[in-house]
Design a protein around this motif. Structure first.
Motif, PDB file in Angstrom:
ATOM      1  N   VAL A  23       0.881  -1.177   0.000  1.00  0.00           N
ATOM      2  CA  VAL A  23       0.000   0.000   0.000  1.00  0.00           C
ATOM      3  C   VAL A  23       0.917   1.226   0.000  1.00  0.00           C
ATOM      4  CG1 VAL A  23      -1.773   1.302   1.247  1.00  0.00           C
ATOM      5  CG2 VAL A  23      -1.781  -1.202   1.352  1.00  0.00           C
ATOM      6  N   GLY A  26      -1.607   7.459   0.390  1.00  0.00           N
ATOM      7  CA  GLY A  26      -3.042   7.670   0.264  1.00  0.00           C
ATOM      8  C   GLY A  26      -3.888   6.993   1.325  1.00  0.00           C
ATOM      9  N   ASP A  27      -3.285   6.174   2.177  1.00  0.00           N
ATOM     10  CA  ASP A  27      -4.065   5.580   3.263  1.00  0.00           C
ATOM     11  C   ASP A  27      -3.464   6.059   4.595  1.00  0.00           C
ATOM     12  OD1 ASP A  27      -5.863   3.780   4.699  1.00  0.00           O
ATOM     13  OD2 ASP A  27      -6.041   2.753   2.792  1.00  0.00           O
ATOM     14  N   ASP A  28      -3.924   5.509   5.704  1.00  0.00           N
ATOM     15  CA  ASP A  28      -3.398   5.951   6.995  1.00  0.00           C
ATOM     16  C   ASP A  28      -1.933   5.582   7.156  1.00  0.00           C
ATOM     17  OD1 ASP A  28      -5.820   7.059   8.303  1.00  0.00           O
ATOM     18  OD2 ASP A  28      -6.561   5.050   7.909  1.00  0.00           O
ATOM     19  N   CYS A  29      -1.540   4.472   6.563  1.00  0.00           N
ATOM     20  CA  CYS A  29      -0.151   4.021   6.591  1.00  0.00           C
ATOM     21  C   CYS A  29       0.208   3.470   5.220  1.00  0.00           C
ATOM     22  CB  CYS A  29       0.036   2.858   7.577  1.00  0.00           C
ATOM     23  SG  CYS A  29      -0.325   3.226   9.284  1.00  0.00           S
ATOM     24  N   ALA A  30       1.481   3.399   4.941  1.00  0.00           N
ATOM     25  CA  ALA A  30       1.957   2.565   3.853  1.00  0.00           C
ATOM     26  C   ALA A  30       2.129   1.155   4.414  1.00  0.00           C
ATOM     27  CB  ALA A  30       3.288   3.074   3.340  1.00  0.00           C
ATOM     28  N   VAL A  31       2.048   0.161   3.557  1.00  0.00           N
ATOM     29  CA  VAL A  31       2.307  -1.211   3.979  1.00  0.00           C
ATOM     30  C   VAL A  31       3.354  -1.790   3.025  1.00  0.00           C
ATOM     31  CG1 VAL A  31       1.336  -3.502   4.411  1.00  0.00           C
ATOM     32  CG2 VAL A  31      -0.034  -1.470   4.877  1.00  0.00           C
ATOM     33  N   THR A  32       4.384  -2.380   3.600  1.00  0.00           N
ATOM     34  CA  THR A  32       5.502  -2.881   2.801  1.00  0.00           C
ATOM     35  C   THR A  32       5.910  -4.271   3.285  1.00  0.00           C
ATOM     36  OG1 THR A  32       7.107  -1.914   4.319  1.00  0.00           O
ATOM     37  CG2 THR A  32       6.412  -0.539   2.472  1.00  0.00           C
TER      38      THR A  32
ATOM     39  N   ALA B  41       3.851  -1.625   8.543  1.00  0.00           N
ATOM     40  CA  ALA B  41       3.039  -0.421   8.327  1.00  0.00           C
ATOM     41  C   ALA B  41       3.865   0.790   8.733  1.00  0.00           C
ATOM     42  CB  ALA B  41       1.767  -0.490   9.154  1.00  0.00           C
ATOM     43  N   ASP B  73      -2.685   6.371  13.534  1.00  0.00           N
ATOM     44  CA  ASP B  73      -2.615   5.989  12.110  1.00  0.00           C
ATOM     45  C   ASP B  73      -2.321   4.496  11.954  1.00  0.00           C
ATOM     46  OD1 ASP B  73      -3.214   8.273  10.581  1.00  0.00           O
ATOM     47  OD2 ASP B  73      -1.242   9.117  10.979  1.00  0.00           O
ATOM     48  N   LEU B  74      -1.437   3.991  12.807  1.00  0.00           N
ATOM     49  CA  LEU B  74      -1.168   2.545  12.773  1.00  0.00           C
ATOM     50  C   LEU B  74      -2.436   1.780  13.137  1.00  0.00           C
ATOM     51  CD1 LEU B  74       2.354   2.245  14.504  1.00  0.00           C
ATOM     52  CD2 LEU B  74       1.845   2.061  12.060  1.00  0.00           C
ATOM     53  N   ALA B  76      -5.501   2.681  12.789  1.00  0.00           N
ATOM     54  CA  ALA B  76      -6.484   2.781  11.703  1.00  0.00           C
ATOM     55  C   ALA B  76      -6.168   1.821  10.559  1.00  0.00           C
ATOM     56  CB  ALA B  76      -6.544   4.215  11.185  1.00  0.00           C
ATOM     57  N   MET B  77      -4.939   1.333  10.530  1.00  0.00           N
ATOM     58  CA  MET B  77      -4.536   0.374   9.499  1.00  0.00           C
ATOM     59  C   MET B  77      -4.613  -1.057  10.050  1.00  0.00           C
ATOM     60  SD  MET B  77      -3.477   1.532   6.530  1.00  0.00           S
ATOM     61  CE  MET B  77      -3.200   0.687   4.960  1.00  0.00           C
ATOM     62  N   ILE B 136       1.579  -5.838  10.569  1.00  0.00           N
ATOM     63  CA  ILE B 136       0.272  -6.411  10.218  1.00  0.00           C
ATOM     64  C   ILE B 136       0.521  -7.705   9.469  1.00  0.00           C
ATOM     65  CG2 ILE B 136      -2.006  -5.868   9.270  1.00  0.00           C
ATOM     66  CD1 ILE B 136      -1.018  -3.208   8.395  1.00  0.00           C
ATOM     67  N   ALA B 141      -4.446  -5.592   6.412  1.00  0.00           N
ATOM     68  CA  ALA B 141      -4.463  -4.131   6.541  1.00  0.00           C
ATOM     69  C   ALA B 141      -5.874  -3.587   6.337  1.00  0.00           C
ATOM     70  CB  ALA B 141      -3.500  -3.513   5.524  1.00  0.00           C
ATOM     71  N   LEU B 142      -6.266  -2.661   7.210  1.00  0.00           N
ATOM     72  CA  LEU B 142      -7.587  -2.026   7.118  1.00  0.00           C
ATOM     73  C   LEU B 142      -7.466  -0.776   6.250  1.00  0.00           C
ATOM     74  CD1 LEU B 142      -8.538  -2.217  10.901  1.00  0.00           C
ATOM     75  CD2 LEU B 142      -9.367  -3.711   9.061  1.00  0.00           C
ATOM     76  N   LYS B 143      -7.905  -0.884   5.011  1.00  0.00           N
ATOM     77  CA  LYS B 143      -7.740   0.233   4.095  1.00  0.00           C
ATOM     78  C   LYS B 143      -8.945   1.167   4.102  1.00  0.00           C
ATOM     79  CE  LYS B 143      -6.104  -2.646   0.690  1.00  0.00           C
ATOM     80  NZ  LYS B 143      -5.495  -2.877  -0.638  1.00  0.00           N
ATOM     81  N   ARG B 144      -8.778   2.300   3.432  1.00  0.00           N
ATOM     82  CA  ARG B 144      -9.891   3.246   3.291  1.00  0.00           C
ATOM     83  C   ARG B 144     -10.764   2.901   2.083  1.00  0.00           C
ATOM     84  NH1 ARG B 144      -6.747   9.100   3.754  1.00  0.00           N
ATOM     85  NH2 ARG B 144      -5.935   8.777   5.853  1.00  0.00           N
ATOM     86  N   SER B 145     -10.204   2.158   1.183  1.00  0.00           N
ATOM     87  CA  SER B 145     -10.792   2.034  -0.157  1.00  0.00           C
ATOM     88  C   SER B 145     -11.705   0.821  -0.319  1.00  0.00           C
ATOM     89  CB  SER B 145      -9.657   1.939  -1.179  1.00  0.00           C
ATOM     90  OG  SER B 145      -8.799   0.865  -0.845  1.00  0.00           O
ATOM     91  N   CYS B 207     -11.404   1.376   7.299  1.00  0.00           N
ATOM     92  CA  CYS B 207     -11.145   2.054   8.586  1.00  0.00           C
ATOM     93  C   CYS B 207     -10.318   3.318   8.373  1.00  0.00           C
ATOM     94  CB  CYS B 207     -10.406   1.092   9.523  1.00  0.00           C
ATOM     95  SG  CYS B 207     -10.242   1.667  11.225  1.00  0.00           S
ATOM     96  N   ILE B 208     -10.560   4.302   9.209  1.00  0.00           N
ATOM     97  CA  ILE B 208      -9.760   5.540   9.223  1.00  0.00           C
ATOM     98  C   ILE B 208      -9.834   6.089  10.639  1.00  0.00           C
ATOM     99  CG2 ILE B 208     -11.665   7.125   8.629  1.00  0.00           C
ATOM    100  CD1 ILE B 208      -9.690   8.591   6.770  1.00  0.00           C
TER     101      ILE B 208
END
Lengths: 321, 321
Positions: A23, A26-32, B41, B73-74, B76-77, B136, B141-145, B207-208
């Motif tokens: 990710v 654009g979201d609350d966190c990046a995921v890598t 994250a 932020d973590l 929320a993800m 995670i 991961a809990l995304k916004r999209s 989630c956000i």
């Protein structure tokens, strides 16, 4: 304009796209993802206008330098860069400035296959904080604390150019036209020694990058390793451009105390010395042996050939213009 | 005093010590390990004095909030926090302020078993940037999209308290003595919903966290998920303290538009709704269903029971005092 719109407009794609970013922005966190045979190196550096760069520095250079400084920290640890997060504080939004800033950042991140994975943009005095992350195999990190008496002290590239470039920009130094541009560019667009850093894994015994100045940064190694050093000032690598611009004494002073070169200072023990040429050969990066680690804790002896050389008064680059 | 001395004095041990930190503060980079069954994250947030917190805010609150915002932020993800890097810009060094700042930071990092792994300290106007990292499991991961029409909209805790607390501090609102302290503390010391975030993995569809305000942050989900929403303002969770301090209409306005609550807004589809109670039960965190996702892209319908409720004019918390 809202914060996220600003981020969205200039940085949304993150530049170079990496497969290990699940990710991105654009979201609350990046995921890598981190490969199981790698450890993660993490560094954070902040640059403040008027402190770490001139207030009227070109936006492209500001961004380039902010990224370079962080990649240089990864290089000094032997890490291969992967991702950066950017927090940018700006007082107001100037479209042309933002475009140039993004350009400067992406030029370097593309070159090193680094992806911008997130960040923040806030209204405030101009400054930026970058967190850079990269990979190192376990036990390969180049620390400051592992130099030993007898190890040889090396430095990559040339020393003092960036400080001379800054002095040209602030009208403290004059130089010939061709030379001037070279020195100013060494200040505005420093090269992080990424390839050298990874090549030095398992070869160097300790490593640091030159941000405060050769002497100041060498002292960090000495303090962390409980050692001292003898440095041959006659061996310090000074560029022909710097040598042509100032008196020999002043060139040595720039090389010893000038900050922002982002070369690597590293130590190598006698047994590994033979592997050094091979390790760095493919990188094309020049290296110079400038001294040796001693057992005299925190003591630096400067020598000019066989003579004692006086310690310069300014032993650190204070990052205050 | 030099930058690194300052860091050394107040932050050198990094607080809570984690086993996955191989190299902590004091080298060019931190070095850490990520378990092979985890993804990473990463989030970065900056707080500027006079923008994100009052210029005279207590140092302890400033540090606490800077960490909380990032852990939020973590959360929320759906990530479990692990490490933070801190970049602190301060105009001058006030010993008592620094001690309180370190206290505020370590209070929260100890509680969540988070280690400070590095950072930077620079001279400049008061601001700080924290990069927080956590873990995670893949696909969790809990995304916004990923909200879908028909999903139920929930929110944790109470809404509007932090904004009311800020208004009390800036003398825009008066409240009774017992209540005042509660609301002000919700502004100064927000609780990141870390336990709720990890509990919602595989249960929530999106989630956000609430930083800009409920409506603004819900809009981020709607925009990213190409959906709309119906929100029942009569269902919005308002604390008794807020309800006791303002008129009902004003409480709703605080709940809809007030920023800095750091509660989680999340969506749950019909099938997962039964698992929600179980998932959150152990955390002791209150949750309230406040509406439903619709297919009407970017449209929010506010309802008070069955009646239409007017959209408040201020639909975002601009982080400008």
């Amino acid at each position: 304009m809202k914060e996220f719109d600003l981020i969205g407009r200039y940085f949304v794609d993150g530049g170079y796209q990496r497969k290990d970013v699940v990710v991105g922005i654009g979201d609350d966190c990046a995921v890598t993802t981190v490969a199981s045979h790698q450890q993660l190196a993490v560094t954070t550096d902040t640059l403040v206008a008027g402190v770490h760069f001139l207030k009227d520095a070109p936006a492209k250079s500001v961004a380039y330098k902010a990224v370079a400084v962080n990649l240089s920290d990864l290089a000094a640890m032997g890490a291969e860069p992967a991702w950066i997060s950017l927090s940018l504080s700006i007082s107001d939004i100037d479209e042309a400035w933002m475009v140039d800033f993004a350009d400067g950042m992406y030029e370097l991140t593309r070159y090193y296959s680094v992806q911008l994975i997130g960040g923040d943009t806030v209204r405030g005095p101009l400054s930026m904080t970058i967190t850079a992350q990269g990979f190192i195999p376990p036990e390969n990190a180049l620390k400051r604390s592992t130099a030993k008496p007898g190890d040889w002290i090396y430095v990559t590239g040339h020393l003092g150019d960036a400080a001379a470039g800054l002095d040209i920009l602030t009208h403290k130094l004059d130089a010939g036209d061709g030379v001037k541009e070279y020195l100013v560019n060494r200040h505005l667009f420093p090269t992080p020694r990424v390839a050298a850093g990874t090549a030095l894994r398992r070869v160097a015994s300790a490593c640091i990058d030159v941000s405060d100045g050769f002497l100041s940064d060498l002292k960090h190694i000495l303090r962390a390793s409980c050692c001292g050093a003898v440095v041959q000032v006659d061996k310090l690598p000074v560029s022909s451009q710097l040598r042509d611009s100032v008196a020999p004494q002043q060139a040595i002073e720039y090389a010893l105390t000038g900050g922002d070169d982002y070369e690597l200072i590293f130590t190598v023990n006698e047994e590994q010395r033979g592997n050094l040429e091979t390790a760095l050969a493919s990188t094309g990066i020049k290296m110079t042996c400038v001294g040796q680690i001693t057992g005299q804790e925190n003591k630096i002896d400067l020598k000019d050939h066989k003579d004692q050389y006086p310690m310069p008064e300014i032993t650190g680059f204070e990052h205050q213009f």
